[in-house]
Design an enzyme around this catalytic site. Structure first.
Site, PDB file in Angstrom:
ATOM      1  N   LYS A  98      42.640  32.744  35.371  1.00  0.00           N
ATOM      2  CA  LYS A  98      41.994  34.063  35.394  1.00  0.00           C
ATOM      3  C   LYS A  98      40.661  33.989  34.664  1.00  0.00           C
ATOM      4  CE  LYS A  98      42.964  38.938  34.307  1.00  0.00           C
ATOM      5  NZ  LYS A  98      43.947  39.871  33.693  1.00  0.00           N
ATOM      6  N   SER A 126      45.437  43.702  36.622  1.00  0.00           N
ATOM      7  CA  SER A 126      44.098  43.182  36.771  1.00  0.00           C
ATOM      8  C   SER A 126      44.063  41.693  37.155  1.00  0.00           C
ATOM      9  CB  SER A 126      43.325  43.375  35.469  1.00  0.00           C
ATOM     10  OG  SER A 126      43.883  42.576  34.438  1.00  0.00           O
ATOM     11  N   SER A 152      49.229  43.680  33.669  1.00  0.00           N
ATOM     12  CA  SER A 152      48.317  42.943  34.552  1.00  0.00           C
ATOM     13  C   SER A 152      48.810  41.600  35.067  1.00  0.00           C
ATOM     14  CB  SER A 152      46.983  42.741  33.861  1.00  0.00           C
ATOM     15  OG  SER A 152      46.242  43.913  33.968  1.00  0.00           O
TER      16      SER A 152
HETATM   17  N1  GLN Z   1      46.313  48.328  34.578  1.00  0.00           N
HETATM   18  C1  GLN Z   1      46.272  48.417  33.155  1.00  0.00           C
HETATM   19  C2  GLN Z   1      44.923  48.891  32.703  1.00  0.00           C
HETATM   20  O1  GLN Z   1      44.116  49.148  33.529  1.00  0.00           O
HETATM   21  C3  GLN Z   1      46.655  47.117  32.559  1.00  0.00           C
HETATM   22  C4  GLN Z   1      45.554  46.179  32.389  1.00  0.00           C
HETATM   23  C5  GLN Z   1      46.017  44.864  31.830  1.00  0.00           C
HETATM   24  O2  GLN Z   1      47.201  44.643  31.638  1.00  0.00           O
HETATM   25  N2  GLN Z   1      45.049  44.032  31.516  1.00  0.00           N
HETATM   26  O3  GLN Z   1      44.683  49.037  31.559  1.00  0.00           O
END
Ligand code: GLN
Length: 494
Positions: free
Chosen positions: A87, A162, A186
């Site tokens: 990532k 994400s 994420s």
């Molecule tokens: N979808 C969540 C957010 O937008 C989680 C993001 C993540 O885990 N990095 O904050």
């Protein structure tokens, strides 16, 4: 032999067999062929968009070097030849690391994240840096400043976020496994949307050194793989204390792979009713119900439980994380890192740089975060959210006196259509409802494929006590042995 279908274990066996069955270069080339097919923007009927940077030259060079080492009989790392996606929030020395943001479009970190160093010394082959929502903020991959990743099961749908690129790349077969990060879901949510396995370890289990920070008190590196066994291999390599991360904990890392085969029938599983509420799609409910029935057949004891603080978790998360985001993103000021829109007046440099190079979601969270931290609102919002966090931790601790693991749907829905929620941030925030409580409490959790609804994958989430990754992997593995969901592959015919 289909080289791109091998598990990590089979890959090791084939590479290291006395009479070598294939070479690292053959494996790397086979994966790169698939990768190029799905990263070619002209092939719209196969374009996944999972990678921001493809590292073909260094990948092939590494594969050649590994082949030589193996031929000479030199010692090689524990993940030798594993084609990996990383990532793009993990710093990679000398290699552009964007965090999905335009502000870091040309940023080459002077050092690598500890996790990256660990997989590199285990002799993986890094195929590239995977696409993600800007600074890991998002649930659909659509907040990437580059392009949206498409879900390999249905290219008109989101892959989740994400860690959008990591999950989509593994699902499409562009790499064998990938590294992701999980601050509120994420790793698990995109894994669920893409029909692959995602592991979020206990906070403090995996080093955050060199991980571009979103919300530091919740961020945790994790893994995305095709099977629980593969995930266990990768986790084994990245887990463990790191003196460079003050929140890393010096707890012994168990033998995750060795523990997979231990019996599960002594386990007690809790089904927390708050995770089966409003907003859950019937197809998801059905798949999860069947998965629970399957788990029951393994001989475990199932118990319905309640975690009363759950309805407050999402609201608390969207106060706590923006607060930390607003502080963490302050460093992108056009002076020290990344892109800059320099002006003679310092303040204008800050304002123009941030105005020009940060995306809408990053700005939204900075504004939310500075608001909840400002004088007068700090007590009403931030401190209150901190009290909710304590209540959530307490609820989990109490439940874990009675059960070993909790089972829930990873997400209340399957993957939604690209563009369908971009103008509705609240709807996107709701996609995290089942995953954020885990981060707020610092717990480990895994998402495993457990069926399909309307042709799209459904994920089952197992949540464990702090440091009990081995227990959760063990049950997930046992479930995988009696089901076929993890072996299903997208067809790209639509
Ligand atoms: N979808 C969540 C957010 O937008 C989680 C993001 C993540 O885990 N990095 O904050």
């Amino acid at each position: 032999m289909e080289l791109t279908n091998l598990s990590i274990k089979q890959l090791q066996e084939g590479l290291l067999a006395e009479k070598r069955q294939f070479s690292a270069i053959e494996v790397a080339e086979s994966y790169l062929e698939i990768l190029h097919r799905h990263e070619n923007k002209k092939k719209t009927n196969e374009f996944v968009g999972a990678f921001i940077t493809i590292l073909e030259d260094s990948a092939l060079a590494k594969a050649k070097e590994l082949d030589k080492k193996i031929e000479r009989g030199d010692k090689v790392g524990s993940l030798v030849g594993l084609p990996l996606g990383v990532k793009d929030v993990f710093a990679t020395q000398g290699i552009i690391t964007t965090a999905g943001s335009k502000i870091l479009e040309n940023y080459k970190p002077p050092y690598s994240a500890t996790v990256v160093e660990r997989v590199e010394s285990a002799d993986v082959i890094i195929l590239g840096k995977t696409n993600c929502d800007e600074f890991a903020m998002g649930t659909s991959g659509e907040n990437s400043a580059y392009y949206s990743t498409h879900n390999p099961w249905d290219l008109s749908r989101v892959p989740g976020g994400s860690s959008s690129g990591s999950a989509a790349a593994v699902a499409a077969g562009e790499c064998l496994a990938a590294l992701g990060t999980d601050t509120g879901g994420s790793v698990r949510q995109p894994a669920a949307f893409c029909g692959v396995v995602g592991v979020k370890p206990t906070y403090g289990r995996v080093s955050r050194y060199g991980l571009i920070a979103m919300a530091s008190s919740l961020d945790q590196g994790g893994v995305i793989a095709r099977s629980v066994e593969d995930a266990a291999y990768l986790l084994q390599t990245i887990a463990g204390y790191d003196a460079k991360d003050a929140t890393s904990v010096d707890n012994k890392v168990p033998d995750y792979i060795g523990e997979l085969n231990k019996p599960v029938k002594d386990l007690v599983i809790g089904i927390p009713r708050e995770f089966f509420g409003e907003g859950m799609e019937p197809g998801v409910a059905e798949a999860v119900k069947q998965a629970i029935a399957e788990i029951e057949k393994l001989g475990v004891k199932i118990k319905e439980v309640s975690l009363p603080s759950m309805p407050y978790a999402l609201a608390a998360y969207y106060i706590l994380t923006p607060a930390e985001v607003s502080a963490n993103l302050a460093r992108y000021d056009g002076m020290r890192y990344g892109e800059s829109a320099r002006k003679d007046i310092l303040y204008e440099t800050y304002a123009r740089t941030r105005g020009q190079f940060l995306g809408a979601e990053a700005k939204r969270r900075i504004m939310l975060g500075t608001y909840v931290l400002s004088a007068g609102y700090y007590e009403a919002y931030y401190q209150k959210a901190k009290s909710v966090q304590l209540a959530i931790k307490h609820d989990f601790a109490k439940i874990f006196e009675q059960v070993d693991l909790l089972v829930t749907p990873t997400s209340p829905t399957v993957a939604f259509t690209l563009g369908s929620k971009v103008d509705d941030p609240l709807a996107l925030y709701l996609a995290d409802i089942n995953t954020v409580p885990v981060n707020i409490a610092g717990l480990p959790a895994i998402s495993v494929p457990c069926g399909f609804a309307a042709g799209l994958p459904v994920g089952l989430q197992l949540i464990a006590k702090p440091w009990a990754e081995a227990t959760m992997l063990r049950l997930a593995y046992a479930y995988e042995q009696v089901t076929e969901w993890h072996n299903k592959k997208p067809s790209f015919k639509k």
